[in-house]
Design a protein around this motif. Sequence first.
Motif, mmCIF file in Angstrom:
data_model
loop_
_atom_site.group_PDB
_atom_site.id
_atom_site.type_symbol
_atom_site.label_atom_id
_atom_site.label_comp_id
_atom_site.label_asym_id
_atom_site.label_seq_id
_atom_site.Cartn_x
_atom_site.Cartn_y
_atom_site.Cartn_z
ATOM 1 N N ALA A 72 25.657 36.905 19.911
ATOM 2 C CA ALA A 72 24.990 37.909 20.754
ATOM 3 C C ALA A 72 25.359 37.706 22.221
ATOM 4 C CB ALA A 72 23.482 37.841 20.562
ATOM 5 N N GLU A 73 25.427 36.448 22.667
ATOM 6 C CA GLU A 73 25.819 36.175 24.054
ATOM 7 C C GLU A 73 27.293 36.473 24.278
ATOM 8 O OE1 GLU A 73 24.570 32.457 25.809
ATOM 9 O OE2 GLU A 73 22.759 32.458 24.573
ATOM 10 N N ILE A 74 28.104 36.205 23.265
ATOM 11 C CA ILE A 74 29.533 36.518 23.362
ATOM 12 C C ILE A 74 29.697 38.026 23.505
ATOM 13 C CG2 ILE A 74 31.753 36.468 22.169
ATOM 14 C CD1 ILE A 74 30.780 33.858 20.789
ATOM 15 N N ALA A 75 28.953 38.798 22.709
ATOM 16 C CA ALA A 75 29.043 40.258 22.776
ATOM 17 C C ALA A 75 28.641 40.766 24.157
ATOM 18 C CB ALA A 75 28.166 40.887 21.697
ATOM 19 N N THR A 76 27.574 40.203 24.714
ATOM 20 C CA THR A 76 27.124 40.606 26.049
ATOM 21 C C THR A 76 28.210 40.322 27.085
ATOM 22 O OG1 THR A 76 24.818 40.224 25.472
ATOM 23 C CG2 THR A 76 25.352 40.226 27.819
ATOM 24 N N ALA A 77 28.824 39.152 26.986
ATOM 25 C CA ALA A 77 29.879 38.786 27.935
ATOM 26 C C ALA A 77 31.108 39.672 27.761
ATOM 27 C CB ALA A 77 30.252 37.320 27.764
ATOM 28 N N LEU A 78 31.503 39.922 26.519
ATOM 29 C CA LEU A 78 32.687 40.747 26.280
ATOM 30 C C LEU A 78 32.484 42.178 26.761
ATOM 31 C CD1 LEU A 78 33.894 39.548 22.765
ATOM 32 C CD2 LEU A 78 34.956 39.109 24.986
ATOM 33 N N ALA A 79 31.247 42.640 26.778
ATOM 34 C CA ALA A 79 30.962 43.991 27.246
ATOM 35 C C ALA A 79 31.309 44.152 28.726
ATOM 36 C CB ALA A 79 29.496 44.332 27.006
ATOM 37 N N THR A 80 31.417 43.038 29.452
ATOM 38 C CA THR A 80 31.774 43.101 30.871
ATOM 39 C C THR A 80 33.290 43.119 31.090
ATOM 40 O OG1 THR A 80 31.861 40.699 31.250
ATOM 41 C CG2 THR A 80 29.690 41.774 31.434
ATOM 42 N N LEU A 81 34.053 42.873 30.026
ATOM 43 C CA LEU A 81 35.515 42.852 30.150
ATOM 44 C C LEU A 81 36.094 44.239 29.909
ATOM 45 C CD1 LEU A 81 36.429 39.578 28.203
ATOM 46 C CD2 LEU A 81 36.282 39.914 30.674
ATOM 47 N N PRO A 82 37.267 44.500 30.473
ATOM 48 C CA PRO A 82 37.900 45.802 30.233
ATOM 49 C C PRO A 82 38.297 45.927 28.767
ATOM 50 C CG PRO A 82 39.396 44.322 31.385
ATOM 51 C CD PRO A 82 38.074 43.629 31.314
ATOM 52 N N SER A 83 38.098 47.107 28.196
ATOM 53 C CA SER A 83 38.470 47.299 26.791
ATOM 54 C C SER A 83 39.842 47.948 26.664
ATOM 55 C CB SER A 83 37.423 48.157 26.083
ATOM 56 O OG SER A 83 37.318 49.407 26.713
ATOM 57 N N ASP A 84 40.398 48.439 27.771
ATOM 58 C CA ASP A 84 41.660 49.164 27.716
ATOM 59 C C ASP A 84 42.885 48.314 28.052
ATOM 60 O OD1 ASP A 84 40.843 48.873 30.331
ATOM 61 O OD2 ASP A 84 41.605 50.822 30.979
ATOM 62 N N HIS A 85 42.654 47.044 28.444
ATOM 63 C CA HIS A 85 43.785 46.161 28.729
ATOM 64 C C HIS A 85 43.362 44.699 28.590
ATOM 65 C CE1 HIS A 85 41.779 46.538 32.666
ATOM 66 N NE2 HIS A 85 42.206 45.312 32.888
ATOM 67 N N THR A 86 44.356 43.838 28.561
ATOM 68 C CA THR A 86 44.098 42.406 28.447
ATOM 69 C C THR A 86 43.347 41.923 29.683
ATOM 70 O OG1 THR A 86 46.119 42.132 27.165
ATOM 71 C CG2 THR A 86 45.195 40.148 28.152
ATOM 72 N N PRO A 87 42.280 41.132 29.494
ATOM 73 C CA PRO A 87 41.545 40.611 30.661
ATOM 74 C C PRO A 87 42.461 39.804 31.574
ATOM 75 C CG PRO A 87 40.325 40.225 28.642
ATOM 76 C CD PRO A 87 41.678 40.727 28.234
ATOM 77 N N THR A 88 42.200 39.903 32.853
ATOM 78 C CA THR A 88 42.974 39.167 33.855
ATOM 79 C C THR A 88 42.362 37.783 34.059
ATOM 80 O OG1 THR A 88 41.597 39.928 35.680
ATOM 81 C CG2 THR A 88 43.482 41.326 35.064
ATOM 82 N N ALA A 89 43.044 36.964 34.866
ATOM 83 C CA ALA A 89 42.508 35.635 35.200
ATOM 84 C C ALA A 89 41.170 35.771 35.919
ATOM 85 C CB ALA A 89 43.506 34.864 36.054
ATOM 86 N N GLN A 90 41.038 36.781 36.767
ATOM 87 C CA GLN A 90 39.771 36.998 37.478
ATOM 88 C C GLN A 90 38.656 37.397 36.504
ATOM 89 O OE1 GLN A 90 42.702 38.517 38.459
ATOM 90 N NE2 GLN A 90 43.135 37.133 40.159
ATOM 91 N N ASP A 91 38.993 38.230 35.516
ATOM 92 C CA ASP A 91 38.012 38.598 34.488
ATOM 93 C C ASP A 91 37.531 37.343 33.767
ATOM 94 O OD1 ASP A 91 38.221 41.391 34.933
ATOM 95 O OD2 ASP A 91 39.917 41.538 33.538
ATOM 96 N N TRP A 92 38.489 36.472 33.421
ATOM 97 C CA TRP A 92 38.146 35.254 32.699
ATOM 98 C C TRP A 92 37.294 34.326 33.559
ATOM 99 C CZ3 TRP A 92 36.803 33.171 28.580
ATOM 100 C CH2 TRP A 92 36.774 31.791 28.429
ATOM 101 N N GLN A 93 37.609 34.190 34.836
ATOM 102 C CA GLN A 93 36.806 33.342 35.725
ATOM 103 C C GLN A 93 35.369 33.829 35.787
ATOM 104 O OE1 GLN A 93 38.944 33.268 39.486
ATOM 105 N NE2 GLN A 93 39.381 31.105 39.171
ATOM 106 N N ARG A 94 35.184 35.123 35.902
ATOM 107 C CA ARG A 94 33.840 35.701 35.948
ATOM 108 C C ARG A 94 33.088 35.423 34.648
ATOM 109 N NH1 ARG A 94 35.270 40.592 36.156
ATOM 110 N NH2 ARG A 94 34.444 41.314 34.193
#
Length: 156
Positions: A72-94
């Motif tokens: 459930a926490e993973i899903a919440t976190a993934l919802a903040t990542l872009p779904s149309d492209h590979t997450p960037t290093a900044q996305d991962w840091q956040r």
Amino acid sequence: MPRHTASAQDTQLSVGQLASRSGVAVTALHFYETKGLIHSSRNTGNQRRYPRATLRRVAVIKMAQRLGIPLAEIATALATLPSDHTPTAQDWQRLSARWREDLSRRIDEMVMLRDQLDGCIGCGCLSLKECPLRNRQDHLADAGPGPHPPGHPEAT
């Protein structure tokens, strides 16, 4: 020489390809999809197709599971990542910053457990009521025996 441009077919993976490249079973990928962790589309043959960026999302899911983070926490976190492209290093840091505090807290608890374990095994008290490992910081002891419902005033 003609220049090759990536077609939609080149950027999509079948569930078998995604499983092979990610090292995750097809059944697990289907489960992740039912939980909303990853998403697919259907081709004209009604077969699942995943964007290539799903490989990174699956890697994040597996890493987070290894850290003991609930789905459930993973899903919440993934919802903040872009779904149309590979997450960037900044996305991962956040994303990783969200988990760092919880992971540090759990590490501290494990170190404390490790350091108290030898004393517990040798103490011979066999008391669930007084054991500092089994009944650590017993805030409910004064409320009497038996279970107490969540949110009980003594539980905080």
